[in-house]
Scaffold this motif. Structure first.
Motif, PDB file in Angstrom:
ATOM      1  N   LEU A 228     -48.532 -11.871 -68.427  1.00  0.00           N
ATOM      2  CA  LEU A 228     -47.566 -12.473 -69.350  1.00  0.00           C
ATOM      3  C   LEU A 228     -47.338 -13.945 -69.012  1.00  0.00           C
ATOM      4  CD1 LEU A 228     -44.945  -9.579 -69.596  1.00  0.00           C
ATOM      5  CD2 LEU A 228     -46.826 -10.112 -71.160  1.00  0.00           C
ATOM      6  N   LYS A 229     -47.360 -14.271 -67.736  1.00  0.00           N
ATOM      7  CA  LYS A 229     -47.242 -15.668 -67.316  1.00  0.00           C
ATOM      8  C   LYS A 229     -48.562 -16.403 -67.577  1.00  0.00           C
ATOM      9  CE  LYS A 229     -44.269 -17.515 -65.520  1.00  0.00           C
ATOM     10  NZ  LYS A 229     -43.219 -18.448 -66.038  1.00  0.00           N
ATOM     11  N   GLU A 230     -49.668 -15.700 -67.346  1.00  0.00           N
ATOM     12  CA  GLU A 230     -50.982 -16.301 -67.610  1.00  0.00           C
ATOM     13  C   GLU A 230     -51.126 -16.670 -69.082  1.00  0.00           C
ATOM     14  OE1 GLU A 230     -55.596 -14.966 -68.174  1.00  0.00           O
ATOM     15  OE2 GLU A 230     -54.252 -13.617 -67.085  1.00  0.00           O
ATOM     16  N   SER A 246     -50.788 -25.788 -66.375  1.00  0.00           N
ATOM     17  CA  SER A 246     -51.012 -25.738 -64.932  1.00  0.00           C
ATOM     18  C   SER A 246     -49.845 -25.072 -64.211  1.00  0.00           C
ATOM     19  CB  SER A 246     -51.221 -27.154 -64.395  1.00  0.00           C
ATOM     20  OG  SER A 246     -51.413 -27.128 -62.991  1.00  0.00           O
ATOM     21  N   ALA A 247     -48.623 -25.383 -64.627  1.00  0.00           N
ATOM     22  CA  ALA A 247     -47.435 -24.807 -63.981  1.00  0.00           C
ATOM     23  C   ALA A 247     -47.409 -23.289 -64.131  1.00  0.00           C
ATOM     24  CB  ALA A 247     -46.176 -25.420 -64.583  1.00  0.00           C
ATOM     25  N   ALA A 248     -47.754 -22.805 -65.328  1.00  0.00           N
ATOM     26  CA  ALA A 248     -47.738 -21.361 -65.573  1.00  0.00           C
ATOM     27  C   ALA A 248     -48.826 -20.652 -64.772  1.00  0.00           C
ATOM     28  CB  ALA A 248     -47.917 -21.086 -67.063  1.00  0.00           C
ATOM     29  N   LEU A 249     -50.023 -21.220 -64.773  1.00  0.00           N
ATOM     30  CA  LEU A 249     -51.137 -20.585 -64.064  1.00  0.00           C
ATOM     31  C   LEU A 249     -50.940 -20.628 -62.550  1.00  0.00           C
ATOM     32  CD1 LEU A 249     -54.082 -21.920 -66.247  1.00  0.00           C
ATOM     33  CD2 LEU A 249     -53.182 -19.587 -66.188  1.00  0.00           C
ATOM     34  N   LYS A 250     -50.343 -21.708 -62.055  1.00  0.00           N
ATOM     35  CA  LYS A 250     -50.066 -21.795 -60.620  1.00  0.00           C
ATOM     36  C   LYS A 250     -49.091 -20.703 -60.191  1.00  0.00           C
ATOM     37  CE  LYS A 250     -50.948 -26.704 -59.687  1.00  0.00           C
ATOM     38  NZ  LYS A 250     -50.321 -28.016 -59.366  1.00  0.00           N
ATOM     39  N   LYS A 251     -48.133 -20.400 -61.060  1.00  0.00           N
ATOM     40  CA  LYS A 251     -47.163 -19.340 -60.764  1.00  0.00           C
ATOM     41  C   LYS A 251     -47.875 -18.006 -60.567  1.00  0.00           C
ATOM     42  CE  LYS A 251     -43.111 -17.266 -60.601  1.00  0.00           C
ATOM     43  NZ  LYS A 251     -42.166 -17.443 -59.480  1.00  0.00           N
ATOM     44  N   VAL A 252     -48.858 -17.752 -61.418  1.00  0.00           N
ATOM     45  CA  VAL A 252     -49.624 -16.503 -61.309  1.00  0.00           C
ATOM     46  C   VAL A 252     -50.388 -16.466 -59.990  1.00  0.00           C
ATOM     47  CG1 VAL A 252     -51.461 -15.096 -62.309  1.00  0.00           C
ATOM     48  CG2 VAL A 252     -49.864 -16.305 -63.809  1.00  0.00           C
ATOM     49  N   LEU A 253     -51.084 -17.556 -59.694  1.00  0.00           N
ATOM     50  CA  LEU A 253     -51.946 -17.590 -58.513  1.00  0.00           C
ATOM     51  C   LEU A 253     -51.154 -17.676 -57.209  1.00  0.00           C
ATOM     52  CD1 LEU A 253     -54.758 -19.874 -59.939  1.00  0.00           C
ATOM     53  CD2 LEU A 253     -54.837 -17.407 -59.534  1.00  0.00           C
ATOM     54  N   GLU A 254     -49.946 -18.191 -57.267  1.00  0.00           N
ATOM     55  CA  GLU A 254     -49.092 -18.179 -56.075  1.00  0.00           C
ATOM     56  C   GLU A 254     -48.685 -16.749 -55.737  1.00  0.00           C
ATOM     57  OE1 GLU A 254     -45.833 -20.675 -57.044  1.00  0.00           O
ATOM     58  OE2 GLU A 254     -46.943 -22.558 -56.768  1.00  0.00           O
ATOM     59  N   THR A 255     -48.474 -15.959 -56.784  1.00  0.00           N
ATOM     60  CA  THR A 255     -48.082 -14.561 -56.591  1.00  0.00           C
ATOM     61  C   THR A 255     -49.279 -13.696 -56.229  1.00  0.00           C
ATOM     62  OG1 THR A 255     -46.333 -14.859 -58.243  1.00  0.00           O
ATOM     63  CG2 THR A 255     -46.907 -12.592 -57.653  1.00  0.00           C
ATOM     64  N   PRO A 257     -53.192 -14.635 -55.493  1.00  0.00           N
ATOM     65  CA  PRO A 257     -54.316 -15.582 -55.400  1.00  0.00           C
ATOM     66  C   PRO A 257     -55.646 -15.005 -55.885  1.00  0.00           C
ATOM     67  CG  PRO A 257     -53.006 -15.598 -53.386  1.00  0.00           C
ATOM     68  CD  PRO A 257     -52.542 -14.424 -54.191  1.00  0.00           C
ATOM     69  N   SER A 258     -55.745 -13.680 -55.942  1.00  0.00           N
ATOM     70  CA  SER A 258     -57.004 -13.053 -56.353  1.00  0.00           C
ATOM     71  C   SER A 258     -57.027 -12.696 -57.842  1.00  0.00           C
ATOM     72  CB  SER A 258     -57.251 -11.787 -55.526  1.00  0.00           C
ATOM     73  OG  SER A 258     -56.242 -10.818 -55.770  1.00  0.00           O
ATOM     74  N   HIS A 259     -56.032 -13.145 -58.594  1.00  0.00           N
ATOM     75  CA  HIS A 259     -55.956 -12.835 -60.028  1.00  0.00           C
ATOM     76  C   HIS A 259     -57.135 -13.503 -60.737  1.00  0.00           C
ATOM     77  CE1 HIS A 259     -54.393 -12.406 -64.098  1.00  0.00           C
ATOM     78  NE2 HIS A 259     -53.422 -11.631 -63.624  1.00  0.00           N
ATOM     79  N   GLN A 260     -58.132 -12.715 -61.118  1.00  0.00           N
ATOM     80  CA  GLN A 260     -59.393 -13.256 -61.621  1.00  0.00           C
ATOM     81  C   GLN A 260     -59.244 -13.997 -62.942  1.00  0.00           C
ATOM     82  OE1 GLN A 260     -62.344 -10.154 -61.700  1.00  0.00           O
ATOM     83  NE2 GLN A 260     -62.226  -9.781 -59.500  1.00  0.00           N
ATOM     84  N   SER A 261     -58.515 -13.406 -63.874  1.00  0.00           N
ATOM     85  CA  SER A 261     -58.377 -14.028 -65.189  1.00  0.00           C
ATOM     86  C   SER A 261     -57.654 -15.369 -65.097  1.00  0.00           C
ATOM     87  CB  SER A 261     -57.619 -13.082 -66.126  1.00  0.00           C
ATOM     88  OG  SER A 261     -57.525 -13.637 -67.418  1.00  0.00           O
ATOM     89  N   ALA A 262     -56.589 -15.410 -64.290  1.00  0.00           N
ATOM     90  CA  ALA A 262     -55.855 -16.669 -64.120  1.00  0.00           C
ATOM     91  C   ALA A 262     -56.710 -17.698 -63.387  1.00  0.00           C
ATOM     92  CB  ALA A 262     -54.560 -16.416 -63.357  1.00  0.00           C
ATOM     93  N   THR A 263     -57.529 -17.226 -62.459  1.00  0.00           N
ATOM     94  CA  THR A 263     -58.431 -18.132 -61.732  1.00  0.00           C
ATOM     95  C   THR A 263     -59.420 -18.780 -62.690  1.00  0.00           C
ATOM     96  OG1 THR A 263     -58.256 -16.827 -59.697  1.00  0.00           O
ATOM     97  CG2 THR A 263     -60.165 -18.286 -59.904  1.00  0.00           C
ATOM     98  N   ARG A 264     -59.981 -17.972 -63.594  1.00  0.00           N
ATOM     99  CA  ARG A 264     -60.918 -18.521 -64.584  1.00  0.00           C
ATOM    100  C   ARG A 264     -60.215 -19.515 -65.502  1.00  0.00           C
ATOM    101  NH1 ARG A 264     -62.800 -13.083 -64.595  1.00  0.00           N
ATOM    102  NH2 ARG A 264     -61.522 -12.599 -66.421  1.00  0.00           N
ATOM    103  N   ALA A 265     -58.989 -19.174 -65.882  1.00  0.00           N
ATOM    104  CA  ALA A 265     -58.234 -20.071 -66.756  1.00  0.00           C
ATOM    105  C   ALA A 265     -57.930 -21.390 -66.048  1.00  0.00           C
ATOM    106  CB  ALA A 265     -56.932 -19.396 -67.193  1.00  0.00           C
ATOM    107  N   MET A 266     -57.607 -21.310 -64.770  1.00  0.00           N
ATOM    108  CA  MET A 266     -57.307 -22.524 -64.007  1.00  0.00           C
ATOM    109  C   MET A 266     -58.548 -23.404 -63.875  1.00  0.00           C
ATOM    110  SD  MET A 266     -55.016 -24.333 -62.529  1.00  0.00           S
ATOM    111  CE  MET A 266     -53.584 -23.451 -61.885  1.00  0.00           C
TER     112      MET A 266
END
Length: 290
Positions: A228-230, A246-255, A257-266
């Protein structure tokens, strides 16, 4: 959600009581039909009449009560709280508490009361059964289906919809989500995913802030649903707002770090930023040459 299996009868601490009927964690026992005419010609003494009134009052009070109300405990009660309440009720409504009294048809009521008390305790005292029961209570409160098979199917369809979104098949995902939301209307992840799919098909820039706000509301209610944040980040990225994306995706990856979809989006966002920086640098270079 685990399948709902039969609940074993709770042990009788006082001995000699009727065995608790077997039932799934979220179900209720069928209430016996009492024919009051059966007692029409029976004379009861004062003690028996008082006992019958007490049993009948408890029997009638069971209508509409959930297992927490049956035991007289709060929703956050501990297993120890449940056991304490159960033992008190078991002593009060055990057959032995009415020894020597002719209860007439109230005996059938008493047996039912004791069965319900036992079933309530065996459900609340067991972590898995309690979780199933609580889930069913939530679905009933929302007017949603309490069919375990339907819920499991909806959860499977939600997972499939998530995969379709990752593959870019948002229209197909939206169709699946209609059924998911119908069965699980309080599932914030499903609701958020549905809003995201609907927005993405039009990419209406004017509607984007409101959609992002709704996604954030769903995320606050279900913070474990990082998608939902991604999605918020992906919407801002689509609109070219690199900072908010960037702020939204960083929030996901801070929580996670292995979130694949958010990593690809970043990574995609970084490429967009590099391209934007390159264009900006190129524009400045041409300006200085002049």
């Amino acid at each position: 959600m685990p399948g709902s299996g039969p609940a074993p009868a709770a042990s009788d601490p006082l001995g000699g009581g009727p065995a608790a009927a077997r039932s799934s964690a979220g179900s209720t026992l069928a209430k016996p039909v009492i024919d009051a005419r059966a007692d029409a010609n029976t004379k009861f003494n004062a003690a028996e009449s008082a006992a019958r009134d007490k049993v009948r009052a408890k029997f009638d009070a069971l209508d509409g009560e959930d297992y927490y109300a049956v035991l007289g405990i709060k929703l956050d009660a501990t297993p120890a709280d449940a056991k304490k309440a159960y033992l008190a009720l078991a002593r009060e409504f055990h057959t032995d508490a009415f020894a020597g009294l002719n209860l007439g048809t109230a005996q059938t009521m008493l047996d039912h009361i004791f069965q319900v008390i036992q079933l309530a305790h065996s459900t609340i005292a067991d972590e898995r059964k309690r979780a199933e029961y609580d889930a069913k209570r939530s679905f009933e409160a929302a007017g949603a289906s309490t069919d375990v098979a339907a819920i499991l199917q909806a959860e499977a369809e939600l997972h499939k919809a998530q995969l379709l979104v990752e593959r870019g098949e948002l229209q197909n995902a939206a169709k699946l989500l209609q059924n998911v939301v119908a069965i699980m209307p309080n599932n914030d992840e499903a609701l958020g995913l549905q809003k995201y799919c609907t927005w993405w098909q039009t990419k209406n820039a004017a509607a984007a802030p409101d959609v992002v706000r709704q996604l954030e509301e769903h995320f606050k209610k279900q913070p474990g649903a990082l998608t939902l944040k991604e999605f918020q980040g992906r919407i801002w990225m689509e609109l070219g707002d690199i900072g908010k994306a960037s702020a939204a995706l960083k929030k996901v990856l801070e929580t996670d770090p292995s979130h694949q979809s958010a990593t690809r989006a970043m990574r995609a966002l970084q490429r967009k930023k590099e391209e934007a920086d390159k264009k900006a640098s190129s524009g400045l270079g041409k300006l200085f040459k002049r």
